[in-house]
Design a protein around this motif. Structure first.
Motif, PDB file in Angstrom:
ATOM      1  N   LEU A 254       0.845  -1.190   0.000  1.00  0.00           N
ATOM      2  CA  LEU A 254       0.000   0.000   0.000  1.00  0.00           C
ATOM      3  C   LEU A 254       0.880   1.240   0.000  1.00  0.00           C
ATOM      4  O   LEU A 254       1.843   1.314   0.764  1.00  0.00           O
ATOM      5  CB  LEU A 254      -0.906   0.032   1.235  1.00  0.00           C
ATOM      6  CG  LEU A 254      -1.812  -1.175   1.463  1.00  0.00           C
ATOM      7  CD1 LEU A 254      -2.633  -0.979   2.731  1.00  0.00           C
ATOM      8  CD2 LEU A 254      -2.723  -1.394   0.276  1.00  0.00           C
ATOM      9  N   PHE A 255       0.577   2.209  -0.874  1.00  0.00           N
ATOM     10  CA  PHE A 255       1.271   3.495  -0.794  1.00  0.00           C
ATOM     11  C   PHE A 255       0.272   4.610  -1.098  1.00  0.00           C
ATOM     12  O   PHE A 255      -0.771   4.386  -1.711  1.00  0.00           O
ATOM     13  CB  PHE A 255       2.493   3.541  -1.710  1.00  0.00           C
ATOM     14  CG  PHE A 255       2.194   3.477  -3.179  1.00  0.00           C
ATOM     15  CD1 PHE A 255       2.046   4.639  -3.921  1.00  0.00           C
ATOM     16  CD2 PHE A 255       2.104   2.259  -3.835  1.00  0.00           C
ATOM     17  CE1 PHE A 255       1.782   4.590  -5.283  1.00  0.00           C
ATOM     18  CE2 PHE A 255       1.842   2.193  -5.201  1.00  0.00           C
ATOM     19  CZ  PHE A 255       1.685   3.373  -5.924  1.00  0.00           C
ATOM     20  N   TYR A 256       0.604   5.786  -0.655  1.00  0.00           N
ATOM     21  CA  TYR A 256      -0.347   6.891  -0.671  1.00  0.00           C
ATOM     22  C   TYR A 256       0.241   8.085  -1.427  1.00  0.00           C
ATOM     23  O   TYR A 256       0.794   9.006  -0.828  1.00  0.00           O
ATOM     24  CB  TYR A 256      -0.725   7.288   0.763  1.00  0.00           C
ATOM     25  CG  TYR A 256      -1.264   6.131   1.554  1.00  0.00           C
ATOM     26  CD1 TYR A 256      -2.620   5.811   1.531  1.00  0.00           C
ATOM     27  CD2 TYR A 256      -0.425   5.310   2.295  1.00  0.00           C
ATOM     28  CE1 TYR A 256      -3.119   4.713   2.228  1.00  0.00           C
ATOM     29  CE2 TYR A 256      -0.908   4.220   2.995  1.00  0.00           C
ATOM     30  CZ  TYR A 256      -2.252   3.928   2.960  1.00  0.00           C
ATOM     31  OH  TYR A 256      -2.733   2.842   3.648  1.00  0.00           O
ATOM     32  N   PRO A 257       0.160   8.089  -2.753  1.00  0.00           N
ATOM     33  CA  PRO A 257       0.739   9.184  -3.537  1.00  0.00           C
ATOM     34  C   PRO A 257      -0.052  10.484  -3.366  1.00  0.00           C
ATOM     35  O   PRO A 257      -1.238  10.468  -3.035  1.00  0.00           O
ATOM     36  CB  PRO A 257       0.638   8.672  -4.975  1.00  0.00           C
ATOM     37  CG  PRO A 257      -0.517   7.725  -4.948  1.00  0.00           C
ATOM     38  CD  PRO A 257      -0.505   7.094  -3.592  1.00  0.00           C
ATOM     39  N   TYR A 258       0.638  11.592  -3.616  1.00  0.00           N
ATOM     40  CA  TYR A 258       0.001  12.913  -3.503  1.00  0.00           C
ATOM     41  C   TYR A 258      -1.051  13.099  -4.599  1.00  0.00           C
ATOM     42  O   TYR A 258      -2.124  13.620  -4.368  1.00  0.00           O
ATOM     43  CB  TYR A 258       1.068  14.010  -3.596  1.00  0.00           C
ATOM     44  CG  TYR A 258       0.507  15.406  -3.597  1.00  0.00           C
ATOM     45  CD1 TYR A 258      -0.001  15.971  -2.419  1.00  0.00           C
ATOM     46  CD2 TYR A 258       0.467  16.168  -4.762  1.00  0.00           C
ATOM     47  CE1 TYR A 258      -0.536  17.251  -2.414  1.00  0.00           C
ATOM     48  CE2 TYR A 258      -0.070  17.447  -4.764  1.00  0.00           C
ATOM     49  CZ  TYR A 258      -0.561  17.984  -3.592  1.00  0.00           C
ATOM     50  OH  TYR A 258      -1.095  19.236  -3.591  1.00  0.00           O
ATOM     51  N   ASP A 259      -0.737  12.648  -5.816  1.00  0.00           N
ATOM     52  CA  ASP A 259      -1.680  12.783  -6.931  1.00  0.00           C
ATOM     53  C   ASP A 259      -1.366  11.706  -7.968  1.00  0.00           C
ATOM     54  O   ASP A 259      -0.486  10.864  -7.768  1.00  0.00           O
ATOM     55  CB  ASP A 259      -1.623  14.190  -7.551  1.00  0.00           C
ATOM     56  CG  ASP A 259      -0.220  14.557  -8.034  1.00  0.00           C
ATOM     57  OD1 ASP A 259       0.619  13.635  -8.199  1.00  0.00           O
ATOM     58  OD2 ASP A 259       0.049  15.754  -8.255  1.00  0.00           O
ATOM     59  N   GLU A 260      -2.077  11.746  -9.090  1.00  0.00           N
ATOM     60  CA  GLU A 260      -1.908  10.689 -10.099  1.00  0.00           C
ATOM     61  C   GLU A 260      -0.525  10.756 -10.755  1.00  0.00           C
ATOM     62  O   GLU A 260      -0.010   9.737 -11.224  1.00  0.00           O
ATOM     63  CB  GLU A 260      -3.003  10.794 -11.156  1.00  0.00           C
ATOM     64  CG  GLU A 260      -3.021  12.103 -11.923  1.00  0.00           C
ATOM     65  CD  GLU A 260      -4.172  12.178 -12.910  1.00  0.00           C
ATOM     66  OE1 GLU A 260      -4.202  13.145 -13.684  1.00  0.00           O
ATOM     67  OE2 GLU A 260      -5.027  11.274 -12.901  1.00  0.00           O
TER      68      GLU A 260
ATOM     69  N   GLU B 114       1.804   9.014  -8.377  1.00  0.00           N
ATOM     70  CA  GLU B 114       1.448   7.596  -8.437  1.00  0.00           C
ATOM     71  C   GLU B 114       2.098   6.934  -9.657  1.00  0.00           C
ATOM     72  O   GLU B 114       2.689   5.856  -9.558  1.00  0.00           O
ATOM     73  CB  GLU B 114      -0.073   7.454  -8.512  1.00  0.00           C
ATOM     74  CG  GLU B 114      -0.560   6.019  -8.637  1.00  0.00           C
ATOM     75  CD  GLU B 114      -2.064   5.952  -8.850  1.00  0.00           C
ATOM     76  OE1 GLU B 114      -2.739   5.293  -8.036  1.00  0.00           O
ATOM     77  OE2 GLU B 114      -2.570   6.559  -9.816  1.00  0.00           O
TER      78      GLU B 114
END
Length: 283
Positions: A199-205, A208
């Protein structure tokens, strides 16, 4: 167009009014309330949108037009007003099967209850944990209260997942158990896998896409093959950033036509044409 006409009549500037939001609200009302039902208006904005709603319905009625949502509400009205037509369809269908039952809305459910009566030979398949269309009037309550509406119903619980491995199913199960309105259940997987989901949580696409393509590049450097990877995305538009990063990288890839079609849209091609021209006046 009808809503913009109504805004003009009320002296409102369409540039300052969230027309798309109003259309979505009207769609919600048309699916969540049966025709003629009193809609509870919670604030001034809803009262204003409801005024536009009345204007919208008047314009359609004057031109004998239907929109997408009218197909359900008008069907319910037809069955209410012409019982002979309802009877014809009740006798035509001996058994009714509904898939994706968690997506049903109040108008559709009211139609189904009319159609299935009096035999009530009804089979509904759905997952209360996958009810994600509340903005369209859907609710898990139709599954949760089904046995109240049909006391003789037999419930079969399907809790084994044959699609994903145990680490994925267990992770999903931990998350979905936080739902407040659901049947208590524990999901299990038919197969196991040592690989755990990351699982990772990018700031935006954009971030990502960079993280995904960088991860693939690292694994290829460590001996993996490009054929070992597949990138799944929910909509074609959400694949745009990944498509661009792959295009910039040295990784060989194939992409579904849907992602490429983003650059085939007229407005995108026009924008690109100006950018090409800015770099090369002879283009």
């Amino acid at each position: 167009q009808y809503i913009k006409m109504a805004l003009a009549e009320e002296g409102l500037d369409e540039k300052d009014f969230p027309v798309d939001q109003a259309i979505q609200q009207i769609g919600y009302w048309k699916n969540a309330y049966l025709p003629g039902e009193q809609i509870p208006l919670e604030d001034e904005w809803e009262k204003r949108v409801h005024s536009l709603y009345r204007h919208y319905e008047e314009q359609k009625a004057a031109r004998r037009q239907f929109d997408f949502d009218d197909m359900a509400s008008a069907c319910w009205q037809l069955f209410q007003e012409q019982p002979d037509i309802l009877k014809r369809y009740q006798t035509r269908f001996h058994a009714i099967l509904i898939d994706e039952f968690q997506d049903i809305n109040p108008v559709q459910y009211a139609i189904i209850k009319l159609l299935a009566s009096p035999e009530n030979n009804l089979t509904c398949v759905g997952d209360d944990d996958q009810s994600i269309y509340a903005f369209r009037g859907s609710s898990p309550s139709f599954i949760l209260d089904f046995e109240k509406d049909y006391p003789k119903a037999k419930t079969v619980r399907l809790t084994t997942n044959y699609r994903s491995s145990h680490p994925i199913v267990a992770s999903a199960d931990m998350v979905v158990k936080k739902n407040k309105k659901r049947f208590p259940k524990t999901l299990s997987a038919a197969r196991d896998d040592r690989q755990k989901p990351l699982l990772f949580y990018p700031y935006d696409e954009e971030e990502e896409a960079i993280m995904i393509v960088s991860d693939i590049q690292e694994k290829i450097e460590m001996g993996a093959k490009p054929d070992d990877f597949a990138i799944l995305y929910r909509t074609n538009s959400s694949g745009r950033a990944i498509f661009e990063r792959l295009h910039q990288s040295a990784i060989p890839y194939t992409a579904e036509q849907g992602v490429r079609s983003f650059y085939s849209r007229r407005i995108v091609r026009q924008m690109l044409a100006y950018l090409y021209l800015s770099q090369n006046q002879d283009d």
